[in-house]
Scaffold this motif. Sequence first.
Motif, PDB file in Angstrom:
ATOM      1  N   GLY A 235      -6.063  15.318  -8.800  1.00 35.31           N
ATOM      2  CA  GLY A 235      -5.259  16.519  -8.919  1.00 35.31           C
ATOM      3  C   GLY A 235      -6.016  17.741  -9.418  1.00 35.31           C
ATOM      4  N   ARG A 236      -5.632  19.267  -8.998  1.00 32.33           N
ATOM      5  CA  ARG A 236      -6.086  20.173  -9.647  1.00 32.33           C
ATOM      6  C   ARG A 236      -5.360  20.701 -10.784  1.00 32.33           C
ATOM      7  NH1 ARG A 236      -5.698  21.832  -4.037  1.00 32.33           N
ATOM      8  NH2 ARG A 236      -4.075  23.419  -4.825  1.00 32.33           N
ATOM      9  N   GLY A 237      -3.974  20.496 -10.933  1.00 28.07           N
ATOM     10  CA  GLY A 237      -3.205  20.977 -12.174  1.00 28.07           C
ATOM     11  C   GLY A 237      -3.162  22.649 -12.219  1.00 28.07           C
ATOM     12  N   ASP A 238      -3.569  23.403 -11.053  1.00 24.59           N
ATOM     13  CA  ASP A 238      -3.708  24.766 -11.208  1.00 24.59           C
ATOM     14  C   ASP A 238      -2.218  25.528 -11.038  1.00 24.59           C
ATOM     15  OD1 ASP A 238      -3.541  23.988  -8.792  1.00 24.59           O
ATOM     16  OD2 ASP A 238      -5.025  25.270  -7.962  1.00 24.59           O
ATOM     17  N   PHE A 239      -1.342  25.271 -11.827  1.00 20.89           N
ATOM     18  CA  PHE A 239       0.111  25.950 -11.680  1.00 20.89           C
ATOM     19  C   PHE A 239       0.002  27.094 -12.531  1.00 20.89           C
ATOM     20  CE2 PHE A 239       0.055  22.607 -15.115  1.00 20.89           C
ATOM     21  CZ  PHE A 239       0.363  23.310 -16.078  1.00 20.89           C
ATOM     22  N   LEU A 240       0.907  27.856 -12.257  1.00 19.15           N
ATOM     23  CA  LEU A 240       1.143  29.262 -13.137  1.00 19.15           C
ATOM     24  C   LEU A 240       1.945  29.012 -14.352  1.00 19.15           C
ATOM     25  CD1 LEU A 240       2.306  31.753 -10.150  1.00 19.15           C
ATOM     26  CD2 LEU A 240       0.139  31.721 -11.386  1.00 19.15           C
ATOM     27  N   PHE A 241       1.606  29.460 -15.326  1.00 17.29           N
ATOM     28  CA  PHE A 241       2.430  29.526 -16.484  1.00 17.29           C
ATOM     29  C   PHE A 241       2.419  30.876 -17.178  1.00 17.29           C
ATOM     30  CE2 PHE A 241      -2.094  29.329 -17.908  1.00 17.29           C
ATOM     31  CZ  PHE A 241      -1.889  29.749 -19.195  1.00 17.29           C
ATOM     32  N   PHE A 242       3.382  31.098 -18.184  1.00 19.42           N
ATOM     33  CA  PHE A 242       3.589  32.239 -19.020  1.00 19.42           C
ATOM     34  C   PHE A 242       2.795  32.424 -20.004  1.00 19.42           C
ATOM     35  CE2 PHE A 242       5.674  34.546 -22.370  1.00 19.42           C
ATOM     36  CZ  PHE A 242       5.833  35.873 -21.708  1.00 19.42           C
ATOM     37  N   ASP A 243       1.876  33.335 -20.053  1.00 18.26           N
ATOM     38  CA  ASP A 243       0.772  33.383 -21.123  1.00 18.26           C
ATOM     39  C   ASP A 243       1.094  34.807 -21.944  1.00 18.26           C
ATOM     40  OD1 ASP A 243      -1.585  33.672 -22.449  1.00 18.26           O
ATOM     41  OD2 ASP A 243      -3.072  34.052 -20.973  1.00 18.26           O
TER      42      ASP A 243
ATOM     43  N   VAL B 238       0.930  -1.140  -0.183  1.00 19.21           N
ATOM     44  CA  VAL B 238       0.091  -0.142   0.088  1.00 19.21           C
ATOM     45  C   VAL B 238       0.994   1.122   0.148  1.00 19.21           C
ATOM     46  CG1 VAL B 238      -2.114  -1.125   1.419  1.00 19.21           C
ATOM     47  CG2 VAL B 238      -0.100   0.004   2.494  1.00 19.21           C
ATOM     48  N   SER B 239       0.506   2.186  -0.736  1.00 16.54           N
ATOM     49  CA  SER B 239       1.204   3.531  -0.694  1.00 16.54           C
ATOM     50  C   SER B 239       0.453   4.633  -0.929  1.00 16.54           C
ATOM     51  CB  SER B 239       2.270   3.440  -1.839  1.00 16.54           C
ATOM     52  OG  SER B 239       1.716   3.651  -3.239  1.00 16.54           O
ATOM     53  N   ALA B 240       0.735   5.832  -0.476  1.00 13.57           N
ATOM     54  CA  ALA B 240      -0.074   7.099  -0.731  1.00 13.57           C
ATOM     55  C   ALA B 240       0.732   8.148  -0.852  1.00 13.57           C
ATOM     56  CB  ALA B 240      -1.045   7.169   0.686  1.00 13.57           C
ATOM     57  N   SER B 241       0.295   9.182  -1.564  1.00 13.79           N
ATOM     58  CA  SER B 241       1.468  10.176  -1.693  1.00 13.79           C
ATOM     59  C   SER B 241       0.481  11.559  -1.982  1.00 13.79           C
ATOM     60  CB  SER B 241       2.265  10.089  -2.970  1.00 13.79           C
ATOM     61  OG  SER B 241       1.264  10.193  -4.284  1.00 13.79           O
ATOM     62  N   ILE B 242       1.176  12.839  -1.817  1.00 16.88           N
ATOM     63  CA  ILE B 242       0.486  13.956  -1.652  1.00 16.88           C
ATOM     64  C   ILE B 242       1.432  15.048  -2.281  1.00 16.88           C
ATOM     65  CG2 ILE B 242      -1.498  13.803  -0.018  1.00 16.88           C
ATOM     66  CD1 ILE B 242       0.605  15.518   2.071  1.00 16.88           C
ATOM     67  N   GLY B 243       0.869  16.066  -3.121  1.00 16.90           N
ATOM     68  CA  GLY B 243       2.032  16.947  -3.611  1.00 16.90           C
ATOM     69  C   GLY B 243       1.389  18.218  -4.058  1.00 16.90           C
ATOM     70  N   SER B 244       2.034  18.990  -4.906  1.00 19.64           N
ATOM     71  CA  SER B 244       1.563  20.338  -5.086  1.00 19.64           C
ATOM     72  C   SER B 244       0.427  20.041  -6.146  1.00 19.64           C
ATOM     73  CB  SER B 244       2.743  20.982  -5.796  1.00 19.64           C
ATOM     74  OG  SER B 244       4.053  21.108  -5.038  1.00 19.64           O
ATOM     75  N   TYR B 245      -0.213  21.461  -6.415  1.00 22.94           N
ATOM     76  CA  TYR B 245      -1.492  21.484  -7.098  1.00 22.94           C
ATOM     77  C   TYR B 245      -2.575  20.609  -6.707  1.00 22.94           C
ATOM     78  CZ  TYR B 245       2.732  23.751  -9.375  1.00 22.94           C
ATOM     79  OH  TYR B 245       4.105  24.405  -9.774  1.00 22.94           O
ATOM     80  N   GLY B 246      -2.594  20.346  -5.583  1.00 24.95           N
ATOM     81  CA  GLY B 246      -3.699  19.291  -5.255  1.00 24.95           C
ATOM     82  C   GLY B 246      -3.672  17.937  -5.730  1.00 24.95           C
ATOM     83  N   SER B 247      -2.342  17.218  -6.062  1.00 25.90           N
ATOM     84  CA  SER B 247      -2.332  15.963  -6.480  1.00 25.90           C
ATOM     85  C   SER B 247      -2.085  14.995  -5.206  1.00 25.90           C
ATOM     86  CB  SER B 247      -0.858  15.845  -6.966  1.00 25.90           C
ATOM     87  OG  SER B 247       0.262  16.342  -6.492  1.00 25.90           O
ATOM     88  N   GLY B 248      -2.703  13.968  -5.470  1.00 24.53           N
ATOM     89  CA  GLY B 248      -2.746  12.768  -4.662  1.00 24.53           C
ATOM     90  C   GLY B 248      -2.994  11.523  -5.188  1.00 24.53           C
ATOM     91  N   GLU B 249      -2.180  10.512  -4.661  1.00 22.04           N
ATOM     92  CA  GLU B 249      -2.589   9.171  -5.168  1.00 22.04           C
ATOM     93  C   GLU B 249      -2.407   8.090  -4.039  1.00 22.04           C
ATOM     94  OE1 GLU B 249      -0.344   7.344  -9.105  1.00 22.04           O
ATOM     95  OE2 GLU B 249       1.226   7.893  -7.408  1.00 22.04           O
ATOM     96  N   ALA B 250      -3.126   6.960  -4.475  1.00 20.68           N
ATOM     97  CA  ALA B 250      -3.357   5.916  -3.608  1.00 20.68           C
ATOM     98  C   ALA B 250      -3.235   4.590  -4.490  1.00 20.68           C
ATOM     99  CB  ALA B 250      -4.641   5.846  -2.926  1.00 20.68           C
TER     100      ALA B 250
END
Length: 596
Positions: free
Chosen positions: A127-135, A93-105
């Motif tokens: 995940g949300r994927g709401d990162f900043l980018f150059f527009d 079993v494994s669980a992870s969390i990260g930036s931009y609302g990412s999570g995995e089980a």
Amino acid sequence: RDTVGVQVRSLGGEYATVSIRGSSAEQVVIYLDGIPLNRALGGAVNLADLPLGQVESIEVYRGFTPAGLPAASIGGAVLIHTRRAKAAPAATVSASIGSYGSGEAIASVSGSRGRGDFALGFDGATGRGDFLFFDNNGTPHEPADDADARRVNNDFRRGNLSGRLTLRSGDRARLSVATDLLARDQGVPGLDCCLSPDARHSTTRWLVRPELEVPGLLGGRVLARVAADYTDYREAFDDPEGEISLSIVPIGYRNRTRSLGGEAGLVVAAPRQAISFLAARRRETAGLEDRALPGPDDLGRAARTTTVLTLENQVSLASDRLVFNPSLRYEAYDSSFDPGGAGGLVPPPSGDRYTTGKVGFRIRLGDAWILRGNAGRFVRLPDFVELFGNRGSVRGNPALSPERGRSLDLGVTASWRRPGCLLRSARAETTLFETVADDLIQFVPNSQSTVLAENLDRARIRGVELSLLLGLGSRFSGGLNLTHQTPRDISGRLTGGNLLPGRPRDELSASASLDLGRGRLFYEFTYVGRNFVDPPNTPSAALPARYLHDAGFHLRLRTGLTATLEAKNLGNERTYDYARFPLPGRSVHGRVSWEF
């Protein structure tokens, strides 16, 4: 991603594809436990659809595929194998969390009893994927309106349930059944400047493959294998405001693809040679609907039947120092499209027949040196998305012709192993390769927000691959992969002499790890050179080179219990991939895993 000659392209969210040696992602065949994931309807395989937490091993065939596989293509093949049951019961079993609302089980369990064993796994991610980018606001020549923006509608939810059951009859036969169920829902944000807050894409997929393998027939000289597989793939795309295609009219597609295939193979062992036969047949059907049309929504039914026959011989001479490997492949395709009530374009039925072949060799030059080479021809029919698809940013072209051509490569490998020395192991490989393709299919920008499939009369891709693996002392190991290629348009037309779009000339990846007792420190560097996105090679539209640094620490807390902390894109590069899809900046991820 770290394999030489292999490029993983990301759309900055829950979508990534793989290409090999300057091919497109559509030109690489991907198998999951023997089931081909490429569909006549469906273009490139999304790596996010794979149960990555259950993967045990991956095989990469660069440029050429063995005759034992029912499908071949210009780019090669990737074979993904999920975990098999071990002798003793096991669970993880494994669980992870990260930036931009990412999570995995991730969870898996396996065991055996008597002559049978089983393995069952679950992968879930969000995940949300709401990162900043150059527009640049769609105006690359006007810097006054440039700004940092946040990615919208880039969220996803995904779940995979996979399993395998195996029954054995002594040493004579093995029956296995592998299955995988996928459900995914995600936003479709569009390219960099043309964001869509509402477009959505959802997928459900069910795969099942029974396979019977009988070794040891005729006194151990024959291995027989029979397999079948069934795929049911449903997808829906909704763009209620027409923002992705800038059409300002709603788009709502529902596609269902079903595939039923079977194959039978034999391997016959003879003195100093092994002869392989394969016969395979596959029937794919696709039902297409446009729910946004004011009248009937049935676009029609596409079908393709594929028949493949292969013959391969592997001849070993001089105590296995020389191996010679010729093969022949016959492929027959019958395609049709029956229009529905919504009408529209009706391509005529088509039948295509091709015979291709390849030859390879391997020479052992002493204990440390190996020389390898391959040469052959290939053919690939356009899939239904390339012909007349409409998936948000992707537009089809019913006038496409099959792509065909030849490939060759020549490489040398040197290896060194001296346990106890400072340089305990080393392995270096250099490979020269060339592919010449007629009617090469590629996606090129069609507007600010869409790409269109087109044939390129003639193209040539030449390059060199370098791979180096080192082990220093008892704690340090590292690797380096470098690919330099010249993907050239040689059609003789207006764009003749230009570089092919979407294929960087230089790619480099380097990795290093240092064991620190119960912990391991690791670092990865990736460089992808500047590349053009259109046939005219417009400098202002080219994707800039990117330099990505990742680092992390892996710690064994106790027996079976580990923790990993990883930071990706340490330099917070605001960069792009494919056709102007922005990639995430710096992100941090933590994972805890327990195996028992």
